[in-house]
Design an enzyme around this catalytic site. Sequence first.
Site, PDB file in Angstrom:
ATOM      1  N   GLY A 216      -8.428  -5.472   4.935  1.00 18.80           N
ATOM      2  CA  GLY A 216      -9.772  -4.905   5.075  1.00 18.80           C
ATOM      3  C   GLY A 216      -9.751  -3.726   6.024  1.00 18.80           C
ATOM      4  O   GLY A 216     -10.273  -3.819   7.137  1.00 18.80           O
ATOM      5  N   TYR A 217      -9.144  -2.624   5.591  1.00 20.46           N
ATOM      6  CA  TYR A 217      -9.089  -1.415   6.426  1.00 20.46           C
ATOM      7  C   TYR A 217     -10.139  -0.392   5.959  1.00 20.46           C
ATOM      8  O   TYR A 217     -10.956   0.086   6.732  1.00 20.46           O
ATOM      9  CB  TYR A 217      -7.727  -0.723   6.336  1.00 20.46           C
ATOM     10  CG  TYR A 217      -6.506  -1.537   6.666  1.00 20.46           C
ATOM     11  CD1 TYR A 217      -6.557  -2.610   7.547  1.00 20.46           C
ATOM     12  CD2 TYR A 217      -5.268  -1.208   6.112  1.00 20.46           C
ATOM     13  CE1 TYR A 217      -5.417  -3.336   7.850  1.00 20.46           C
ATOM     14  CE2 TYR A 217      -4.127  -1.921   6.415  1.00 20.46           C
ATOM     15  CZ  TYR A 217      -4.195  -2.986   7.279  1.00 20.46           C
ATOM     16  OH  TYR A 217      -3.072  -3.687   7.566  1.00 20.46           O
ATOM     17  N   SER A 218     -10.072  -0.035   4.651  1.00 16.34           N
ATOM     18  CA  SER A 218     -10.886   1.076   4.135  1.00 16.34           C
ATOM     19  C   SER A 218     -12.368   0.715   4.122  1.00 16.34           C
ATOM     20  O   SER A 218     -12.735  -0.445   3.936  1.00 16.34           O
ATOM     21  CB  SER A 218     -10.455   1.436   2.716  1.00 16.34           C
ATOM     22  OG  SER A 218      -9.076   1.700   2.687  1.00 16.34           O
TER      23      SER A 218
ATOM     24  N   SER B  99      -8.540  -5.543  -1.830  1.00 17.30           N
ATOM     25  CA  SER B  99      -7.890  -6.055  -3.049  1.00 17.30           C
ATOM     26  C   SER B  99      -7.471  -7.511  -2.906  1.00 17.30           C
ATOM     27  O   SER B  99      -6.967  -7.914  -1.854  1.00 17.30           O
ATOM     28  CB  SER B  99      -6.676  -5.191  -3.383  1.00 17.30           C
ATOM     29  OG  SER B  99      -7.075  -3.864  -3.546  1.00 17.30           O
TER      30      SER B  99
ATOM     31  N   GLU C  98       3.567  -1.695   4.471  1.00 22.67           N
ATOM     32  CA  GLU C  98       2.898  -1.385   3.200  1.00 22.67           C
ATOM     33  C   GLU C  98       3.609  -0.240   2.487  1.00 22.67           C
ATOM     34  O   GLU C  98       3.726  -0.220   1.275  1.00 22.67           O
ATOM     35  CB  GLU C  98       1.438  -1.010   3.468  1.00 22.67           C
ATOM     36  CG  GLU C  98       0.641  -0.806   2.201  1.00 22.67           C
ATOM     37  CD  GLU C  98      -0.865  -0.832   2.436  1.00 22.67           C
ATOM     38  OE1 GLU C  98      -1.290  -1.017   3.584  1.00 22.67           O
ATOM     39  OE2 GLU C  98      -1.590  -0.669   1.451  1.00 22.67           O
TER      40      GLU C  98
ATOM     41  N   GLU D 177      -1.229  13.211  -0.087  1.00 19.71           N
ATOM     42  CA  GLU D 177      -1.426  14.345   0.837  1.00 19.71           C
ATOM     43  C   GLU D 177      -1.205  13.897   2.283  1.00 19.71           C
ATOM     44  O   GLU D 177      -0.612  14.618   3.096  1.00 19.71           O
ATOM     45  CB  GLU D 177      -2.841  14.924   0.688  1.00 19.71           C
ATOM     46  CG  GLU D 177      -3.108  15.633  -0.623  1.00 19.71           C
ATOM     47  CD  GLU D 177      -3.383  14.688  -1.790  1.00 19.71           C
ATOM     48  OE1 GLU D 177      -3.466  13.462  -1.577  1.00 19.71           O
ATOM     49  OE2 GLU D 177      -3.492  15.174  -2.929  1.00 19.71           O
TER      50      GLU D 177
HETATM   51  C1  LIG Z   1      -6.558   0.185  -6.410  1.00 14.96           C
HETATM   52  C2  LIG Z   1      -6.783   0.372  -4.944  1.00 14.96           C
HETATM   53  C3  LIG Z   1      -6.513  -0.681  -4.106  1.00 14.96           C
HETATM   54  C4  LIG Z   1      -6.752  -0.535  -2.743  1.00 14.96           C
HETATM   55  N1  LIG Z   1      -6.546  -1.627  -1.947  1.00 14.96           N
HETATM   56  C5  LIG Z   1      -6.900  -1.556  -0.649  1.00 14.96           C
HETATM   57  C6  LIG Z   1      -6.831  -2.709   0.176  1.00 14.96           C
HETATM   58  O1  LIG Z   1      -6.408  -3.807  -0.273  1.00 14.96           O
HETATM   59  N2  LIG Z   1      -7.297  -2.633   1.448  1.00 14.96           N
HETATM   60  C7  LIG Z   1      -7.770  -1.441   1.970  1.00 14.96           C
HETATM   61  O2  LIG Z   1      -8.149  -1.433   3.141  1.00 14.96           O
HETATM   62  N3  LIG Z   1      -7.824  -0.316   1.217  1.00 14.96           N
HETATM   63  C8  LIG Z   1      -7.407  -0.353  -0.068  1.00 14.96           C
HETATM   64  N4  LIG Z   1      -7.497   0.766  -0.854  1.00 14.96           N
HETATM   65  C9  LIG Z   1      -8.077   1.977  -0.274  1.00 14.96           C
HETATM   66  C10 LIG Z   1      -7.079   3.100  -0.086  1.00 14.96           C
HETATM   67  O3  LIG Z   1      -6.232   2.860   0.995  1.00 14.96           O
HETATM   68  C11 LIG Z   1      -7.898   4.381   0.076  1.00 14.96           C
HETATM   69  O4  LIG Z   1      -8.523   4.622  -1.178  1.00 14.96           O
HETATM   70  C12 LIG Z   1      -7.045   5.552   0.470  1.00 14.96           C
HETATM   71  O5  LIG Z   1      -6.618   5.408   1.808  1.00 14.96           O
HETATM   72  C13 LIG Z   1      -7.800   6.891   0.307  1.00 14.96           C
HETATM   73  O6  LIG Z   1      -9.023   6.812   0.965  1.00 14.96           O
HETATM   74  P1  LIG Z   1     -10.378   7.248   0.228  1.00 14.96           P
HETATM   75  O7  LIG Z   1     -10.441   6.513  -1.075  1.00 14.96           O
HETATM   76  O8  LIG Z   1     -11.498   7.062   1.194  1.00 14.96           O
HETATM   77  O9  LIG Z   1     -10.201   8.782  -0.101  1.00 14.96           O
HETATM   78  P2  LIG Z   1     -10.339   9.979   0.932  1.00 14.96           P
HETATM   79  O10 LIG Z   1      -9.722   9.627   2.236  1.00 14.96           O
HETATM   80  O11 LIG Z   1     -11.764  10.417   0.929  1.00 14.96           O
HETATM   81  O12 LIG Z   1      -9.418  11.074   0.242  1.00 14.96           O
HETATM   82  C14 LIG Z   1      -9.852  11.824  -0.896  1.00 14.96           C
HETATM   83  C15 LIG Z   1      -8.805  12.895  -1.170  1.00 14.96           C
HETATM   84  O13 LIG Z   1      -8.728  13.787  -0.045  1.00 14.96           O
HETATM   85  C16 LIG Z   1      -7.404  13.858   0.462  1.00 14.96           C
HETATM   86  N5  LIG Z   1      -7.416  13.940   1.926  1.00 14.96           N
HETATM   87  C17 LIG Z   1      -8.131  13.169   2.766  1.00 14.96           C
HETATM   88  N6  LIG Z   1      -7.869  13.512   4.051  1.00 14.96           N
HETATM   89  C18 LIG Z   1      -6.961  14.531   4.010  1.00 14.96           C
HETATM   90  C19 LIG Z   1      -6.284  15.308   4.985  1.00 14.96           C
HETATM   91  N7  LIG Z   1      -6.476  15.098   6.288  1.00 14.96           N
HETATM   92  N8  LIG Z   1      -5.416  16.258   4.569  1.00 14.96           N
HETATM   93  C20 LIG Z   1      -5.185  16.475   3.249  1.00 14.96           C
HETATM   94  N9  LIG Z   1      -5.805  15.774   2.260  1.00 14.96           N
HETATM   95  C21 LIG Z   1      -6.680  14.823   2.624  1.00 14.96           C
HETATM   96  C22 LIG Z   1      -6.749  12.543   0.037  1.00 14.96           C
HETATM   97  O14 LIG Z   1      -5.346  12.657  -0.034  1.00 14.96           O
HETATM   98  C23 LIG Z   1      -7.385  12.327  -1.332  1.00 14.96           C
HETATM   99  O15 LIG Z   1      -6.695  13.066  -2.294  1.00 14.96           O
HETATM  100  C24 LIG Z   1      -7.236   0.673  -2.218  1.00 14.96           C
HETATM  101  C25 LIG Z   1      -7.471   1.748  -3.069  1.00 14.96           C
HETATM  102  C26 LIG Z   1      -7.245   1.617  -4.408  1.00 14.96           C
HETATM  103  C27 LIG Z   1      -7.540   2.778  -5.300  1.00 14.96           C
END
Ligand SMILES: Cc1cc2nc3c(=O)[nH]c(=O)nc-3n(C[C@H](O)[C@H](O)[C@H](O)COP(=O)(O)OP(=O)(O)OC[C@H]3O[C@@H](n4cnc5c(N)ncnc54)[C@H](O)[C@@H]3O)c2cc1C
Length: 392
Positions: free
Chosen positions: A124-126, A158, A240, A372
Amino acid sequence: MDFWESDDLAEHREAARAWVKANVRPEWVGEQHRSGCHQTMELHALLARDGLLAAGWAPEYGGGDVDPDFARAVFDECARMGLHFDGWATTTMVLHTIDHIGTQEQKRRYIPAALRGELLVALGYSEPDSGSDVAAAKTTAVRDGAEWVINGQKMFTSTAQVCSHVFVLARTDPDAPKHRGLSLFLVPTDAPGFELQPIRTLGGQVTNATFYTDVRVPHDALIGEVDQGWNVMRVALVYERGVSSPTSVERTVADDLAAWARGARRPDGTAVLDDPLVAERIGRIAVEEEVSRLLSHWMNWHAAKGGVPGPEGSMRKLFWSEAGNRHYAEALDILGAEGVLAPEAPGAPAGGAFEHGFRNAVVTTIYGGASEILRDIIAERRLGLPRSRPAL
Ligand SMILES: Cc1cc2nc3c(=O)[nH]c(=O)nc-3n(C[C@H](O)[C@H](O)[C@H](O)COP(=O)(O)OP(=O)(O)OC[C@H]3O[C@@H](n4cnc5c(N)ncnc54)[C@H](O)[C@@H]3O)c2cc1C
């Protein structure tokens, strides 16, 4: 170190196939596709019963005498059938984290329970407004006597639908700089005030939004020091991104594609594999799959020496996930119309693994650190290039 599979492992594979034949129901693959839940609890109980979850762990934490290579071979065989173990994969990340920084009491309480199959942990991070910038988490944990009270929302938790706990990143000091006021808690999913809503993703997986309303946990649920959650997360994230859990299995796109191309015929009756261009493209995929495999072994070797790999974990995860996108795109190109037959469609090559793999490969470049972000980490920590963001 010799990175090639030893004969021992090959021997384990035979025994592993026998275990799988005796215990694994092939219909579980279809069930995972239909439900989107990448964790089959019936199978998990069998793995626990036969000591396969406990393989490689120290006896004082409930480790058994099952050879870890045998356990890995069993997970491999299951994965080759198309079964996922995402809940166990996240659990092992948390167990390694507890092993690194937990108290003796926490190690004795949580690790054996997980190895018995009784404790399964989602991450539960995101949150809705913080994924890559995970340290911006707004979920709060406030101390109330011997307990902590948690309020907030997490995204993409997840396998929480089958997990006993969520490893929740929460803000414990709202006045501290964002990376310094965070802590991590093991929150039971049956605690009053915990709720979840399913989210179906492009890769077919059903992940969850999870909600925490005045959820109370004992102080012992705090993993690591108060306000030191960022350092705890860094340990967990390395596992991870790089260090393989017993469940991590490298892809077999080249093998699957070669098998298909050997049998498939062109209109002139020749095998698709007889086309030197097809053979070369499959060969290139095989090379990159081998590189991914070596990077995984490199991580495991580092961890086995007691190290915590840093940017190397990012390198492995970035290469593996980006290569997967290239490989499945190549595969669909070579397969033509057959390639888009989904799992369970009659006649789908490799049981639909190419179509499913193509969709899922996209998702792998997002979770566990988006590409990224990983490139930034490699540029800064491996190559010594200047930071692209403000210093912590
Ligand atoms: C199928 C799936 C399972 C997941 N499971 C888990 C889980 O079990 N637990 C959990 O905690 N999370 C989980 N996640 C979340 C996942 O870790 C996040 O989706 C991921 O870290 C990206 O965060 P965001 O979706 O908020 O996108 P954002 O952080 O908003 O990013 C959007 C885009 O912007 C780019 N970006 C953002 N910041 C920067 C920067 N500083 N420089 C350059 N580019 C940048 C990113 O690379 C991306 O392309 C899961 C996600 C998916 C899709």
